[in-house]
Design a protein around this motif. Structure first.
Motif, mmCIF file in Angstrom:
data_model
loop_
_atom_site.group_PDB
_atom_site.id
_atom_site.type_symbol
_atom_site.label_atom_id
_atom_site.label_comp_id
_atom_site.label_asym_id
_atom_site.label_seq_id
_atom_site.Cartn_x
_atom_site.Cartn_y
_atom_site.Cartn_z
ATOM 1 N N VAL A 18 0.860 -1.179 0.000
ATOM 2 C CA VAL A 18 0.000 0.000 0.000
ATOM 3 C C VAL A 18 0.897 1.231 0.000
ATOM 4 C CG1 VAL A 18 -1.689 1.320 1.336
ATOM 5 C CG2 VAL A 18 -1.843 -1.179 1.246
ATOM 6 N N LEU A 19 0.652 2.125 -0.952
ATOM 7 C CA LEU A 19 1.439 3.351 -1.055
ATOM 8 C C LEU A 19 0.523 4.540 -0.865
ATOM 9 C CD1 LEU A 19 3.675 2.866 -4.210
ATOM 10 C CD2 LEU A 19 4.427 2.879 -1.829
ATOM 11 N N ARG A 20 0.821 5.395 0.101
ATOM 12 C CA ARG A 20 -0.024 6.569 0.316
ATOM 13 C C ARG A 20 -1.511 6.203 0.250
ATOM 14 N NH1 ARG A 20 3.619 11.207 -2.120
ATOM 15 N NH2 ARG A 20 5.180 11.074 -0.489
ATOM 16 N N GLY A 50 1.401 7.865 -7.149
ATOM 17 C CA GLY A 50 1.295 8.510 -5.841
ATOM 18 C C GLY A 50 2.531 9.320 -5.479
ATOM 19 N N PHE A 51 3.632 9.106 -6.185
ATOM 20 C CA PHE A 51 4.883 9.821 -5.908
ATOM 21 C C PHE A 51 5.348 10.619 -7.127
ATOM 22 C CE2 PHE A 51 4.682 6.681 -2.643
ATOM 23 C CZ PHE A 51 5.422 7.151 -1.581
ATOM 24 N N SER A 52 5.423 9.938 -8.289
ATOM 25 C CA SER A 52 5.856 10.635 -9.513
ATOM 26 C C SER A 52 4.719 11.518 -10.002
ATOM 27 C CB SER A 52 6.200 9.625 -10.603
ATOM 28 O OG SER A 52 7.281 8.816 -10.214
ATOM 29 N N PRO A 110 18.323 -4.239 5.193
ATOM 30 C CA PRO A 110 17.087 -5.016 5.145
ATOM 31 C C PRO A 110 15.910 -4.268 5.770
ATOM 32 C CG PRO A 110 18.626 -5.972 6.727
ATOM 33 C CD PRO A 110 19.361 -4.871 6.024
ATOM 34 N N LEU A 111 14.762 -4.382 5.107
ATOM 35 C CA LEU A 111 13.521 -3.826 5.652
ATOM 36 C C LEU A 111 12.947 -4.878 6.580
ATOM 37 C CD1 LEU A 111 11.319 -2.250 2.819
ATOM 38 C CD2 LEU A 111 11.954 -1.196 4.988
ATOM 39 N N CYS A 112 12.804 -4.517 7.841
ATOM 40 C CA CYS A 112 12.363 -5.489 8.831
ATOM 41 C C CYS A 112 10.871 -5.346 9.041
ATOM 42 C CB CYS A 112 13.119 -5.216 10.127
ATOM 43 S SG CYS A 112 12.534 -6.173 11.493
ATOM 44 N N PRO A 289 22.636 1.494 0.931
ATOM 45 C CA PRO A 289 21.372 1.962 0.355
ATOM 46 C C PRO A 289 20.155 1.203 0.885
ATOM 47 C CG PRO A 289 22.480 0.509 -1.193
ATOM 48 C CD PRO A 289 23.418 0.683 -0.019
ATOM 49 N N GLY A 290 18.987 1.796 0.691
ATOM 50 C CA GLY A 290 17.721 1.158 1.068
ATOM 51 C C GLY A 290 17.050 0.584 -0.162
ATOM 52 N N LEU A 291 17.415 -0.656 -0.492
ATOM 53 C CA LEU A 291 16.937 -1.254 -1.745
ATOM 54 C C LEU A 291 16.170 -2.549 -1.521
ATOM 55 C CD1 LEU A 291 20.232 -0.786 -3.847
ATOM 56 C CD2 LEU A 291 18.228 0.719 -3.763
ATOM 57 N N ASP A 292 15.752 -2.796 -0.293
ATOM 58 C CA ASP A 292 15.138 -4.093 0.020
ATOM 59 C C ASP A 292 13.649 -4.106 -0.321
ATOM 60 O OD1 ASP A 292 14.738 -6.641 0.918
ATOM 61 O OD2 ASP A 292 14.745 -6.113 3.046
HETATM 62 O O1 LIG Z 1 14.152 3.284 1.574
HETATM 63 C C1 LIG Z 1 14.045 2.038 1.665
HETATM 64 O O2 LIG Z 1 14.767 1.373 2.422
HETATM 65 C C2 LIG Z 1 13.005 1.309 0.894
HETATM 66 C C3 LIG Z 1 12.167 2.151 -0.010
HETATM 67 C C4 LIG Z 1 11.047 2.890 0.663
HETATM 68 O O3 LIG Z 1 10.996 2.945 1.853
HETATM 69 C C5 LIG Z 1 10.039 3.524 -0.179
HETATM 70 C C6 LIG Z 1 9.837 3.030 -1.460
HETATM 71 C C7 LIG Z 1 8.905 3.593 -2.307
HETATM 72 C C8 LIG Z 1 8.167 4.657 -1.891
HETATM 73 C C9 LIG Z 1 8.351 5.178 -0.608
HETATM 74 C C10 LIG Z 1 9.288 4.612 0.245
HETATM 75 C C11 LIG Z 1 9.482 5.225 1.598
HETATM 76 O O4 LIG Z 1 10.507 5.850 1.823
HETATM 77 O O5 LIG Z 1 8.612 5.103 2.419
#
Ligand SMILES: O=C(O)CCC(=O)c1ccccc1C(=O)O
Ligand SMILES: [Mg+2]
Length: 326
Positions: A18-20, A50-52, A110-112, A289-292
């Motif tokens: 779910v995004l926004r 929702g972002f772009s 890692p995203l926990c 980086p946050g790529l998980d």
């Molecule tokens: O930053 C990360 O670790 C993962 C990516 C992430 O959190 C994210 C990915 C897509 C849209 C919004 C977000 C966010 O920052 O909440």
């Protein structure tokens, strides 16, 4: 000889993405494949709903125009090209010119999701400093504090990044703080955008001693790159930012201001994530980086992410939607 091919992919997402406040059922993006004489390059154009500000259809028509001009031998710029298109095209171009750093470590924080056992497994694969990221602000603040306490008390070399995506009112932020074990606070590297307003987030940083990071704010008009007290980092999502050169310039600006720049996913496919991994290794070697986010998808696209077991869609599985050549 210049030739460009444009493909469209559509990959189903996991049910819970779910995004926004909007469920993202599938991720739609474009893959651009360039040939210049005997050199090739690939890039991904994946505006995030929702972002772009640009839609996938707008991105597609702008990419087509740009590629037609490029194939005709024109000198090209990215002025006025929307961020997702500029990023994807510039990556493909940089690859075909041999200017793109290739990933060799495929690392991500890692995203926990809250399961400590799962986190222990993920962390055991990370060399060096143990760091994980948790989304907060989705449930009651006390639930978030207790999870942060549990993880940091269980692993004494763990550091956390938190991400609230502006979910808290100042009251909720205060109640998060009330239940947090003071002894673990110094292992929270930063929290992304704790409150609805940037001024509230700055006040939270001052009150709590927890550094904050700008994510959403950094892409709003009027944002200036300066290290305000309590601000540790700026999150850079290249797909929402612009061309490779512009992202590099932005990262250099963050560093010059004395803050950490953290490259992060905008839910790109495995192709884009691999390129982001290489970029992060080169441009932000001190900030993993946050790529998980690959595990939120049900397939990979064109290039595999080494640790992933998801099926890989090849070019034959994508729709070819355009070819231009000189
Ligand atoms: O930053 C990360 O670790 C993962 C990516 C992430 O959190 C994210 C990915 C897509 C849209 C919004 C977000 C966010 O920052 O909440
Ligand atoms: Mg965020």
């Amino acid at each position: 000889m210049r030739r460009a091919r444009l493909y469209r992919y559509q990959v189903p997402m996991d049910a819970g993405v779910v995004l926004r406040n909007q469920r993202l059922k599938s991720r739609i993006g474009l893959v651009v494949h360039l040939e210049q004489d005997d050199r090739t390059g690939e890039g991904e154009i994946a505006p995030l709903p929702g972002f772009s500000l640009e839609s996938i259809d707008q991105a597609e028509s702008i990419a087509r125009l740009w590629l037609t001009q490029w194939a005709g031998g024109n000198e090209m710029s990215f002025d006025g090209v929307p961020p997702s298109v500029a990023f994807g095209l510039s990556c493909a171009l940089a690859e075909s010119d041999g200017r793109m750093p290739m990933s060799s470590c495929w690392q991500s924080v890692p995203l926990c999701t809250g399961d400590p056992d799962l986190l222990f497994d993920q962390l055991s694969c990370l060399p060096g400093r143990k760091i994980a990221k948790i989304k907060v602000g989705l449930y009651e603040p006390i639930r978030d504090s207790l999870l942060v306490n549990t993880l940091l008390e269980a692993l004494d070399d763990l550091h956390l990044r938190l991400d609230a995506n502006r979910a808290w009112t100042p009251d909720k932020a205060a109640s998060f703080l009330r239940w947090l074990n003071p002894a673990v606070i110094d292992r929270i590297d930063f929290i992304e955008e704790p409150c609805g307003l940037p001024t509230q987030s700055l006040a939270f940083a001052a009150q709590s001693g927890i550094p904050i990071a700008w994510d959403e704010s950094s892409r709003e008009p009027g944002f200036t790159l300066e290290a305000l007290p309590g601000v540790a980092a700026v999150i850079i999502k290249p797909t929402l930012t612009g061309s490779l050169a512009y992202c590099q310039q932005r990262i250099a600006g963050v560093h010059q201001a004395g803050m950490l720049a953290v490259v992060s996913s905008a839910l790109e496919s495995s192709l884009g994530l691999g390129q982001l991994s290489g970029l992060a290794q080169q441009l932000t070697p001190d900030a993993p980086p946050g790529l998980d986010t690959l595990s939120l998808m049900q397939a990979q696209v064109v290039r595999p992410w080494p640790a992933s077991t998801l099926p890989l869609l090849d070019y034959a599985d994508l729709s070819l939607i355009g070819v231009v050549e000189s």
